[in-house]
Every structure is written in structure tokens, then in C-alpha cells.
Write an enzyme that holds these catalytic residues in place. Structure first.
Site, PDB file in Angstrom:
ATOM      1  N   GLY A 131       0.775  -1.232   0.000  1.00 47.82           N
ATOM      2  CA  GLY A 131       0.000   0.000   0.000  1.00 47.82           C
ATOM      3  C   GLY A 131       0.803   1.278   0.000  1.00 47.82           C
ATOM      4  O   GLY A 131       0.311   2.325  -0.426  1.00 47.82           O
ATOM      5  N   ASP A 132       2.038   1.223   0.481  1.00 44.50           N
ATOM      6  CA  ASP A 132       2.893   2.416   0.507  1.00 44.50           C
ATOM      7  C   ASP A 132       4.325   2.012   0.161  1.00 44.50           C
ATOM      8  O   ASP A 132       5.286   2.512   0.739  1.00 44.50           O
ATOM      9  CB  ASP A 132       2.836   3.078   1.882  1.00 44.50           C
ATOM     10  CG  ASP A 132       3.474   4.469   1.897  1.00 44.50           C
ATOM     11  OD1 ASP A 132       3.501   5.129   0.828  1.00 44.50           O
ATOM     12  OD2 ASP A 132       3.947   4.905   2.960  1.00 44.50           O
ATOM     13  N   PHE A 133       4.452   1.101  -0.793  1.00 47.42           N
ATOM     14  CA  PHE A 133       5.750   0.499  -1.073  1.00 47.42           C
ATOM     15  C   PHE A 133       6.654   1.459  -1.835  1.00 47.42           C
ATOM     16  O   PHE A 133       6.270   2.025  -2.863  1.00 47.42           O
ATOM     17  CB  PHE A 133       5.568  -0.782  -1.888  1.00 47.42           C
ATOM     18  CG  PHE A 133       6.821  -1.605  -1.983  1.00 47.42           C
ATOM     19  CD1 PHE A 133       7.224  -2.394  -0.926  1.00 47.42           C
ATOM     20  CD2 PHE A 133       7.606  -1.576  -3.125  1.00 47.42           C
ATOM     21  CE1 PHE A 133       8.378  -3.157  -0.999  1.00 47.42           C
ATOM     22  CE2 PHE A 133       8.766  -2.332  -3.205  1.00 47.42           C
ATOM     23  CZ  PHE A 133       9.154  -3.117  -2.135  1.00 47.42           C
ATOM     24  N   ARG A 134       7.860   1.632  -1.309  1.00 46.97           N
ATOM     25  CA  ARG A 134       8.890   2.476  -1.918  1.00 46.97           C
ATOM     26  C   ARG A 134      10.238   2.026  -1.375  1.00 46.97           C
ATOM     27  O   ARG A 134      10.304   1.205  -0.459  1.00 46.97           O
ATOM     28  CB  ARG A 134       8.642   3.949  -1.595  1.00 46.97           C
ATOM     29  CG  ARG A 134       8.670   4.245  -0.116  1.00 46.97           C
ATOM     30  CD  ARG A 134       8.303   5.679   0.209  1.00 46.97           C
ATOM     31  NE  ARG A 134       6.871   5.880   0.316  1.00 46.97           N
ATOM     32  CZ  ARG A 134       6.311   7.044   0.606  1.00 46.97           C
ATOM     33  NH1 ARG A 134       7.071   8.117   0.768  1.00 46.97           N
ATOM     34  NH2 ARG A 134       5.005   7.161   0.720  1.00 46.97           N
TER      35      ARG A 134
END
Length: 323
Positions: free
Chosen positions: A219-222
Site C-alpha cells: 500500500g505504501d511500497f517504496r
């Protein structure tokens, strides 16, 4: 010890959740942190700084001397969803959850505390050259894409992006921003329609082609959300779990190090190549990844503008204009 929150956390909580809610939770934070420390009989090493943007992280040792990390999460940052995702992954591609504490255990009302395995917070994928970082990121994120647990309560991509779209609408009248907002909203509408149709549509647009899966996503992959570990080289942290198609999960990763692309002489071509490489390496439809990358970049710009971070907004918009 005093559990002084890093200034980055203070600013981010106020920006994302409002000064009133942030201030109220920060006032209760020392008590909540101490309750978790006492519950697990932890020896606190230090507060991690600059730390994250939605929780306080303490480096600790358990009673048997093992290193661990204690994460104290406010109620408005969905600690239950993060806990459920980490439990489901059980250390596969993500940091392992050792224990958790919520209101029923004497923790923060509707908030929570997570006791996690200790990683190396000073070493993320951003410490690697870009090509190597993207390769390792791809290997990490594919492990997270599993079937969600039966009866899960995770938000869907359609639900989450509907909220983001509503926040973007107010910028439609902005002469410089409006056209990109319209493009991003149109891309989302087609992507969601394609997912609702289970990918059965005809044609070559973003709503056409292969069946659209519904898997558990970070969902907030970086790059900064992947840290070095001991039991395996790289593990994901800080999920904002959501259920949907894999292309959504790559859209934020595609924008990593955008400032480097913008500073180069071939930024636009480099951005498009990156999207294509990510799509091909993980067997994701190029058009769908491009659409979600556009939408998420414009959504980020809208949030940055609302918080007065105009430079960040301009970076995101320039990247979006290349897609």
C-alpha cells in the site's frame, strides 16, 4: 526515559491528520509508550530519529537481551490493519511481528503498539544504486502479494483511491494543475471499471486485458520502506495494507528518486522506461501501471499543495506530466 517524538513525526501527523488530533495523541504518547515498555519489560536503547511519519519507533531489547523495535501507533493511523497484514505475512518479505498490544491489553484507546524484529533502520534500498535498488525492491514486493485472509477487513484499492480522488477535485479549477487532475481522475475511473469487470473488457486501454487480481498489497511500497535485515537481506516495513491489483503497489515505487530524473537531461524518457521495466519485471500490465502511477503522483501533489509543500507538489506534477 522521556519519549520525545522526532520533529518529522510531529509535522507529518499534523499535516496528515490535523493539528487537533495529532496534538491530542502526542500528549498521550509518553504514557502509551511507557505502558508498552512495561508490558513487555523492555530495555529502551533510544528513540529512532528522524523516524517515520505516522508512529514513534523505539529501539529496544527484550528481557532475554534480543534486539527489537517498538512501534507506537496512533489510532488514526490504522494500527489494526498494519498488525493484521504483518500477522498474515508472518515475516515473509516483511518485518516479523513479535507481539502486539491494543486497548484490550491496556494500550492506547483504538491505537496500538507493535513489537517488531530489529532491522537495520539506517540501511534502506535508497542506499543502493538505482538499478540495484529497483531489482531488490521487485524481489521484495513480489513476496508480499499473497491472497488476503478470509473475511479480512482491509480497505480495497477502489475505496482508498475514491477518498484520494475526492480530495483532488478541488484543484480542477487550477489553470496549471487542472488538466493533470482531469487526466488522473479519468485514469482512475477506467482502472476501477476494469477491475470491477475482472479485466474482461475489450480493447487496449487500461481497463482491458488480463484478469485483475485482488491480492494483499503493501500500500505504501517504496525504496525507503525496505530495510536491511539479518535473517534475509531486505524486508518491507510500514505497510498501509490494501487489497487490489499489483500495479497499484508499484505506482509509488515508480516515482522513487524522481528528483534525480528531473535533474537529468532525459527525465521524461527515463520515467517511462522505469515504468515499463517495473511492469515487465513483475508481469504487470504496462498501461495499468502507468495509469496508477499517474493517479498516485497527482494525488501526492494535491496533498503536498494542501500542506503548503509547493516544491514537493511541483516535483510530483512534473513527473506525472511525463507519463
Amino acid at each position: 526515559m522521556a519519549f520525545e517524538p522526532p520533529q518529522r513525526l510531529v509535522r507529518a501527523l499534523a499535516e496528515n491528520y490535523g493539528e487537533a488530533a495529532a496534538g491530542e495523541w502526542l500528549a498521550r504518547l509518553p504514557k502509551a509508550a511507557q505502558a508498552a515498555v512495561d508490558r513487555w519489560q523492555l530495555d529502551v536503547e533510544r528513540v529512532l530519529a528522524p523516524g517515520g511519519r505516522s508512529s514513534l519507533v523505539l529501539l529496544v531489547h527484550t528481557p532475554d537481551g534480543a534486539p527489537a523495535a517498538l512501534k507506537v501507533v496512533p489510532p488514526f493511523a490504522a494500527p489494526a490493519a498494519e498488525r493484521a497484514a504483518l500477522e498474515h505475512w508472518d515475516g515473509w518479505g516483511a518485518v516479523r511481528l513479535l507481539s502486539s498490544m491494543d486497548e484490550a491489553d491496556g494500550g492506547e484507546p483504538d491505537g496500538g503498539a507493535l513489537l517488531l524484529e530489529r532491522l537495520h533502520p539506517e540501511v534502506s534500498l535508497r542506499s543502493l544504486p538505482e538499478a540495484k535498488a529497483l531489482l531488490e525492491a521487485a524481489g521484495t514486493v513480489r513476496r508480499l502479494w499473497v491472497e488476503p485472509p478470509a473475511g479480512h477487513g482491509f480497505e480495497t484499492v477502489a475505496e482508498r483511491t475514491e477518498r484520494h480522488a475526492a480530495a483532488m477535485v478541488r484543484h480542477r479549477a487550477d489553470a496549471s494543475f487542472g488538466p493533470l487532475v482531469e487526466s488522473a481522475l479519468a485514469a482512475r475511473a477506467e482502472l476501477v471499471a476494469g477491475a470491477d469487470a475482472d479485466g474482461a473488457g475489450a480493447g487496449t486501454g487500461v481497463g482491458a486485458g488480463r484478469a485483475v487480481e485482488a491480492v494483499l498489497l503493501h500500500g505504501d511500497f517504496r525504496q525507503s520502506k525496505v530495510l536491511a535485515g539479518d535473517r534475509t537481506p531486505w524486508l518491507a516495513v510500514g505497510p498501509a495494507p490494501v487489497v487490489g491489483e499489483r500495479a497499484y503497489d508499484l505506482a509509488r515505487l515508480a516515482r522513487d528518486r524522481a528528483e534525480d530524473l528531473i535533474a537529468s537531461t532525459a527525465g521524461a524518457a527515463g520515467a517511462r522506461r522505469r515504468v515499463n521495466r517495473l511492469a515487465d519485471s513483475l508481469d504487470v500490465d504496462r498501461d495499468r501501471l502507468r495509469g496508477w502511477t499517474l493517479f498516485r503522483a497527482v494525488a501526492s501533489a494535491a496533498r503536498a499543495l494542501g500542506a503548503g509543500r509547493r516544491r514537493d507538489a511541483e516535483l510530483a506534477l512534473e513527473f506525472a506530466s511525463w507519463l
